[in-house]
Scaffold this motif. Structure first.
Motif, PDB file in Angstrom:
ATOM      1  N   ASP A  64       0.890  -1.278  -0.006  1.00  0.00           N
ATOM      2  CA  ASP A  64      -0.014  -0.052  -0.006  1.00  0.00           C
ATOM      3  C   ASP A  64       0.905   1.240  -0.019  1.00  0.00           C
ATOM      4  N   ASN A  65       0.850   2.041  -1.114  1.00  0.00           N
ATOM      5  CA  ASN A  65       1.629   3.373  -1.236  1.00  0.00           C
ATOM      6  C   ASN A  65       3.082   2.969  -0.865  1.00  0.00           C
ATOM      7  N   HIS A  66       3.808   2.171  -1.264  1.00  0.00           N
ATOM      8  CA  HIS A  66       5.210   1.999  -0.964  1.00  0.00           C
ATOM      9  C   HIS A  66       5.512   1.528   0.356  1.00  0.00           C
ATOM     10  N   ARG A  67       4.556   0.765   0.736  1.00  0.00           N
ATOM     11  CA  ARG A  67       4.571   0.246   2.320  1.00  0.00           C
ATOM     12  C   ARG A  67       3.945  -1.346   2.189  1.00  0.00           C
TER      13      ARG A  67
END
Length: 192
Positions: A166-169
């Motif tokens: 999720d969003n570079h996580r």
């Protein structure tokens, strides 16, 4: 009355005067009628000139007693069943006609709900030691770092599950024995 007179009467050896008096007395005296009936049975059982009397064999008393006990027992069981059934019917009839039936049922439901709430309040689950560790990863290496954390957890006796990116996580949930926590934390921090 003298039994010999009754036997003489039955055998026709009684003089006519005594015979008439005996017959007159037989009409009104029940006890004398019974005695005459017994004398007839005895006379019918006599054989020839012998004074020996052979009475008919009596039916087995134990068999009669057993049959009577079975009948009484069966009647008792049937009556008891009818009594219980009738009692249950009366109770059910009384309860359905009770105007407070709905109120009592609601009160009972409320008491059960309160008891469950009290039981739930006293039951506390074991506390979970949750700690968050953030591991920075260079761009494009997110999956490789997550795979390394999973390997470390499984090597030290734990289990790790990767979530969705999720969003570079990328979130990981790691479950491990409490005594290995320090080792796992040190190994994960060393990746950074």
């Amino acid at each position: 009355m003298n039994p010999d007179k009754l036997f003489d009467y039955l055998e026709g050896r009684l003089p006519t005067g005594e015979r008439a008096a005996l017959e007159e007395r037989l009409i009104s005296d029940k006890q004398l009628q019974r005695e005459l009936a017994v004398a007839r049975q005895i006379q019918a059982g006599m054989r020839g000139d012998s004074r020996e009397v052979v009475l008919p064999a009596r039916p087995d008393v134990t068999e009669k007693g057993r049959k009577m006990a079975l009948r009484i027992g069966t009647a008792f069981i049937v009556l008891m069943g009818v009594n219980v059934g009738f009692g249950l019917w009366l109770i059910a009839r009384h309860e359905t006609r009770n105007p407070n039936h709905e109120l009592l049922e609601n009160q009972m439901r409320q008491q059960i709900a309160k008891s469950l709430e009290r039981a739930a309040a006293t039951f506390t689950p074991a506390p979970l030691d949750i700690d968050e560790i953030r591991v920075p990863a260079p761009s494009g290496k997110l999956e490789a770092v997550a795979d390394e954390v999973v390997k470390i957890a499984s090597r030290l006796g734990g289990v790790a599950v990767k979530g969705l990116p999720d969003n570079h996580r990328l979130g990981l949930l790691v479950d491990l024995p409490a005594n290995r926590y320090a080792e796992v934390r040190a190994a994960i921090e060393s990746i950074a």
